[in-house]
Structures are given as structure tokens and as C-alpha cells.
Design an enzyme around this catalytic site. Structure first.
Site, mmCIF file in Angstrom:
data_model
loop_
_atom_site.group_PDB
_atom_site.id
_atom_site.type_symbol
_atom_site.label_atom_id
_atom_site.label_comp_id
_atom_site.label_asym_id
_atom_site.label_seq_id
_atom_site.Cartn_x
_atom_site.Cartn_y
_atom_site.Cartn_z
ATOM 1 C CE LYS A 1 -14.851 12.144 12.923
ATOM 2 N NZ LYS A 1 -13.466 11.919 12.924
ATOM 3 C CD1 TRP B 1 -19.201 12.922 11.908
ATOM 4 C CD2 TRP B 1 -19.007 11.072 10.766
ATOM 5 N NE1 TRP B 1 -18.471 11.825 12.775
ATOM 6 C CE2 TRP B 1 -18.319 10.615 11.844
ATOM 7 C CE3 TRP B 1 -19.008 9.939 9.793
ATOM 8 C CZ2 TRP B 1 -17.859 9.368 12.342
ATOM 9 C CZ3 TRP B 1 -18.742 8.815 10.135
ATOM 10 C CH2 TRP B 1 -18.069 8.415 11.493
ATOM 11 C CD GLU C 1 -5.091 -2.589 2.277
ATOM 12 O OE1 GLU C 1 -5.642 -1.971 1.317
ATOM 13 O OE2 GLU C 1 -4.661 -1.867 3.300
ATOM 14 C CB THR D 1 -0.840 -0.085 1.300
ATOM 15 O OG1 THR D 1 -0.031 0.066 2.504
ATOM 16 C CG2 THR D 1 -1.696 -1.117 1.498
#
Ligand code: ADP
Length: 548
Positions: free
Chosen positions: A441, A446, A334, A188
């Protein structure tokens, strides 16, 4: 009563490994083609010929002393030789380790040492980058240079084509391979901490590439020509090379010619039907195509786009102005990487609602199971409203990182925590609202940076938009929108606010815009918000205008 007696009557031990792909290239698709763009024009080879070169390459690996399970590095663009390595290395029984050529020197040094690469195959055009690192890669015994260009100061460098010539013709005696053995390794990009290795097995690649052929996924077939722009050094180029080997699709490889101009010309001349790449490259292509009506991109009826949220305006403009159809996919290194795919309902009207659906990331592919976890880990309902972190499991999802315990918290009870926040509707359509680290936030609620960006980018004069959180005494965080506007366009922050009113909730409206020249990109072309946040913090973010 046990049903033991009723087991074993199918060939359940038939291994799902890359030998099947290799054999299939010869027996079923000898005429499929790989076309690679070079400085001298397009170079072509058929799968039949490539298969013979794969056999030669396996012999080269043996002569180099590569052993079963060894990691073999590649430092290469998307081209025919990289494809040969994609097939030969895993079938030989070694592990193809694709190095991301755009990573920082320290990351590359770390990755090569961590993977213990002893042999690295490098494109001649990339020798200048690799030779600067060579002194910090003591474990590498050989560099194999692909192409006739300079070998520079690379120690123990050998030439690919010379080795292939010496290896001689004829078939190779490949080892039998258990489907659970490792086939490929990809790290990654490591936005936090050291890069982490994801070790794909023969089984996971076989199943993933089979799934990408499905009609509701990439739908690759023998009638397709797939232009592979998504790098082969990143998450197996989304499995497109493997899918092409299975399906018999042609591959069109752009090598290092990834700017809009050569790509648009390549599309016009090679007529690919499929293209896989990230939104930023699609956006460049769209601008170029708009300015060059003599070029024809309309062969692209089935493009896959992902890596970050695909702006709906981008899909819409491409479809309405150039007959190019883009479908969205979601996934990560992944997850091999494709986990969801967004095929729209066939009979729908192309109204605003339809385009809202197109902006979603799609349904999980068959065999991928997905759930969303609320803040205390509780499973959230699939009602299209409730959001939480996506967790996934399935036969091509990583169970842990390669030789690295620092990422253990991402794996629990057989599920992978993705760090992506999403809702899922009653039909199983996933909609990513943010990466956990990018969400804003504000006053305990959110704000989705992805959705805000999508709406800002639907303004006709906006080229790029990246929304980041700005610390705020009263609300904790408020959205700050970095925008790049079309050259010569006269767009004020007020105009942008006006455009957003009615499209997003009032309390989502950014308090501040920053008119920047360009949004910084990561090694794989995604908006790099970490850099923007850094600039904001150190006071160097340019063109800031407060509005709200
Ligand atoms: P990184 O970006 O961390 O280097 P990956 O290339 O594996 O590594 O990126 C995976 C991430 O990219 C996902 O977790 C998700 O945040 C983002 N992503 C991928 N596809 C999409 C998409 N279609 N919409 C929104 N985000 C996406």
C-alpha cells in the site's frame, strides 16, 4: 401450484460417493496403471490389482478397530500405497486425514490431536520424522509402516504388507455412504494462528473430480498419464488421483524423488502427458531441462500449475524451448482446491497480449460462483480493472472449518472470503493481483506484488523474485524486491530497474533490491514472504541495494 408431483422421477437419491470411483476402477479401467518411482526403479500395478488391495485394506481397517467416521492419518509421499488409502479409507466409511509431512513439529502435534487420529499410516522413509513426535501423540494407537524399512522407535508399529497379507483376498462388504458424509480431511498450512481443518465430503470430492475432467479444466482422460508431483498430503493433490480413478488415466508417482533430476528422467522414461505442481518445481525443472538437452519432456502437453502465481515467462520458455504446455489454476485448501482454470482461446496469436491472458488465473469452473468485494464489502464490476477480495461459493467450497470457530469471519452469507485480491474481466477471467496480506500500500494506492514479480522474473537472468512491502515514512509502504539471479550472471539493481521501466507504472518501480541466495519456501513450496518480512524487520536481509 406446487410441482411436487413432478419430482422424484429421476434417481436423485443416487449418492455421489467414492464407491463409484472404486467400482469404476474395476469395471471400466482395470488396465490403467499406477507407476511408482522407488530406489529400485519403477514399480507398477494396474487398477484391477489395486482394487483388490483396496478391499484387503478395508479389512485391515476393520481389524485395526477403525470405526465409521474415525479419522485415519497418513504421513506419506505420492505413491501407490497412498493411493490405496485414498480409496479404501473413505469407502470404508472413515475419513482420510492427510498429514503435511513438512509442517513444524508443534503444528503436526496440534493437528493429530485436533483430528483425533488413532491410526497413522506412515512411509518407512518418513519414520525418522514421525518417531520424534510420537511421544507427544498419546492418542495414536497404531502406526502402520509402509515399506520394508526401519520401524524405528514408533510404539505399536505394524507392517502394512503383513497386515494386507493377513487380511486375505476377496471382496469387502462396504457400507452404504450418504454423499454428505466426510471422506477426507486436510489442514491449511496455518500461516496465521493454528492450522484449520477442511473436511471434504464424498459429494464435494465426487463433483470436484468430475469437474477437473472437463476440457476447460485439467481435461484428464483415459489416454493420459498424470505425473502427480503436487503432494497427496496437500488438498488431495488437486483431485488428480480421484480424477484418474474416474477417467482411467495412468498415475505416475514420484514418491520422495522430487528434485529436478529424477523428475526430468522420470518424465523422459515414463512419458506422462499431464503434470501438476507448483511454479517453483516447474522452474527447477526448466533449468534442469535447459542444461540437459538429451532429456525429452515434450510428452507433457497438458500441465496444471498453481498454488501461487505462475510467471508468464516460465510458461513461455517451457512451451517455446521444450514443447511443454502449462495452464494455470487457482484455488485453496478450502476450495477442494481447484476453483478457476485458465484455458486460453484456441485461435489466438501467440503475441504479448496472449501471454498476458495466460498469466491470468482463468475462469471459474462450472458450479463455482465468484464475486469480488470492495473494501466496504460492495460488489465490484467485472471490467478487468476494478479489484477486490475474491469470494466464492459452490458445492466443493468449505462452509466452515472442522471444529474450529476461530476462522468464522471467513464465511458469510454462504460465501467464502478467500483473502485473495483480484480483478475479473468481461469474459469472467480472474486475475489475482495479490494476497490481501502481501499487497503493497503505497501512498493510498495498491501495488501488486504478483505482477511486479512476474515482470522481474521475465528478465532472462532472474531465477526467483519475491516482492515485499518495506515501511516508508512518506508513502506508508514501498516495494522491496528480493531476487535470485542465475549463477555467474552479472545483473545490477540498475539493470533490473531498466528492465522494469515501461513494463510497470513508474511509481511501482522498487526502491530497493535484495540479492538473496534463495527465496525461502513454505511447506508446499511457495515463496514464504513472512520469513522475508521478518528478516527485513530484524535487519538480517542480505544483499540490499537502494536504487530509487
Ligand atoms: P496456504 O498457501 O495458505 O498454505 P493453500 O495451499 O490453500 O494454503 O493456498 C491457497 C492460496 O494460494 C490462495 O489463497 C492464493 O493466495 C494462492 N494461490 C493459489 N493458486 C494461485 C495462482 N494460480 N495464482 C496466485 N495465487 C495462487
Amino acid at each position: 401450484m406446487s410441482n411436487q408431483k413432478l419430482m422424484g422421477l429421476m434417481q436423485d437419491d443416487f449418492p455421489l460417493n467414492l464407491h463409484h470411483l472404486r467400482r469404476r476402477m474395476i469395471s471400466c479401467h482395470p488396465d490403467a496403471q499406477v507407476a511408482t518411482l522407488t530406489e529400485q526403479g519403477v514399480v507398477r500395478a494396474r487398477f484391477g490389482e489395486i482394487s483388490q488391495r483396496v478391499d484387503r485394506l478395508a479389512r485391515v481397517l476393520a481389524q485395526l478397530g477403525v470405526e465409521r467416521g474415525d479419522r485415519v492419518g497418513t504421513f506419506a509421499w505420492n505413491n501407490q500405497r497412498h493411493f490405496e488409502l485414498y480409496m479404501a479409507v473413505p469407502c470404508y466409511g472413515a475419513v482420510l486425514h492427510t498429514l503435511n509431512i513438512r509442517l513444524f513439529a508443534e503444528q503436526l502435534t496440534y493437528i493429530v490431536a485436533h483430528a483425533q487420529d488413532e491410526v497413522i499410516f506412515v512411509d518407512d522413509s518418513l519414520v525418522p520424522i514421525l518417531e520424534q513426535l510420537a511421544s507427544s501423540l498419546p492418542g495414536v494407537r497404531h502406526y502402520i509402516v509402509m515399506g520394508d524399512g526401519e520401524m524405528g522407535s514408533l510404539p505399536n508399529a505394524l507392517r502394512y504388507e503383513e497386515l494386507m497379507e493377513q487380511a486375505g483376498a476377496g471382496s469387502f462388504d462396504y457400507p452404504e455412504i450418504d454423499e454428505r458424509e466426510a471422506a477426507a480431511l486436510c489442514y491449511t498450512s496455518g500461516t496465521t494462528g493454528n492450522p484449520k481443518g477442511v473436511l471434504y465430503s464424498h459429494r464435494s470430492i465426487s463433483l470436484h473430480s468430475t469437474a477437473t475432467l472437463m476440457t476447460d479444466a485439467l481435461a484428464l482422460s483415459k489416454n493420459d498419464r498424470a505425473l502427480v508431483v503436487v503432494p497427496m498430503f496437500h488438498a488431495n493433490a488437486w483431485g488428480i488421483p480421484h480424477g484418474a480413478a474416474l477417467a482411467g488415466a495412468d498415475l505416475v508417482m514420484p514418491d520422495r524423488f522430487l528434485q529436478a533430476e529424477p523428475l526430468a528422467k522420470l518424465i523422459t522414461s515414463e512419458r506422462p502427458t499431464v503434470l501438476g505442481c507448483v511454479p517453483t518445481i516447474f522452474a527447477d525443472l526448466l533449468r534442469y531441462a535447459d542444461e540437459h538437452p538429451e532429456l525429452d519432456l515434450s510428452s507433457l502437453s497438458n500441465c496444471a500449475c498453481g498454488g501461487s502465481a505462475v510467471p508468464k515467462q516460465l510458461m513461455r520458455d517451457f512451451e517455446e524451448r521444450h514443447k511443454v504446455r502449462i495452464f494455470q489454476a487457482w484455488g485453496m485448501t478450502e476450495t477442494s482446491p481447484v476453483a478457476t482454470y485458465a484455458r486460453p482461446p484456441q485461435d489466438s496469436q501467440h503475441d504479448e497480449r496472449y501471454w498476458q491472458t495466460r498469466a491470468k488465473q482463468g475462469k471459474p469452473l462450472p458450479w463455482v460462483e465468484l464475486r469480488i468485494a470492495g473494501t466496504s464489502g460492495e460488489e465490484m464490476p467485472w471490467d478487468g480493472q476494478s479489484t477486490g477480495e475474491i469470494e466464492v461459493r459452490g458445492p466443493w467450497i468449505a462452509a466452515r472449518y472442522y471444529n474450529d470457530e476461530s476462522g468464522e469471519e471467513k464465511f458469510h452469507d454462504g460465501w467464502l472470503r478467500t483473502g485473495d485480491i483480484a480483478s475479473v474481466d468481461e469474459q469472467g477471467f480472474v486475475q489475482i493481483t495479490d494476497r490481501a496480506k502481501d499487497v503493497i500500500k503505497s501512498g493510498g494506492e495498491w501495488i501488486s506484488s504478483v505482477e511486479l514479480e512476474n515482470e522481474v522474473m521475465s528478465h532472462p537472468d532472474v531465477i526467483e523474485a519475491a516482492v515485499i512491502a518495506k515501511p516508508d515514512e512518506r508513502w506508508a509502504e514501498r516495494p522491496l524486491c528480493c531476487v535470485v539471479v542465475r549463477e555467474g550472471a552479472d545483473v545490477s539493481a540498475e539493470d533490473l530497474l531498466e528492465h522494469l521501466r515501461g513494463r510497470v507504472a513508474k511509481w511501482w518501480l522498487p526502491d530497493e533490491f535484495a540479492f538473496v541466495k534463495e527465496v525461502p519456501k513454505t511447506s508446499v513450496g511457495k515463496f514464504d514472504k513472512k520469513v522475508l518480512r521478518g528478516r527485513l524487520q530484524e535487519g538480517s536481509l542480505e544483499g540490499r541495494v537502494t536504487v530509487n
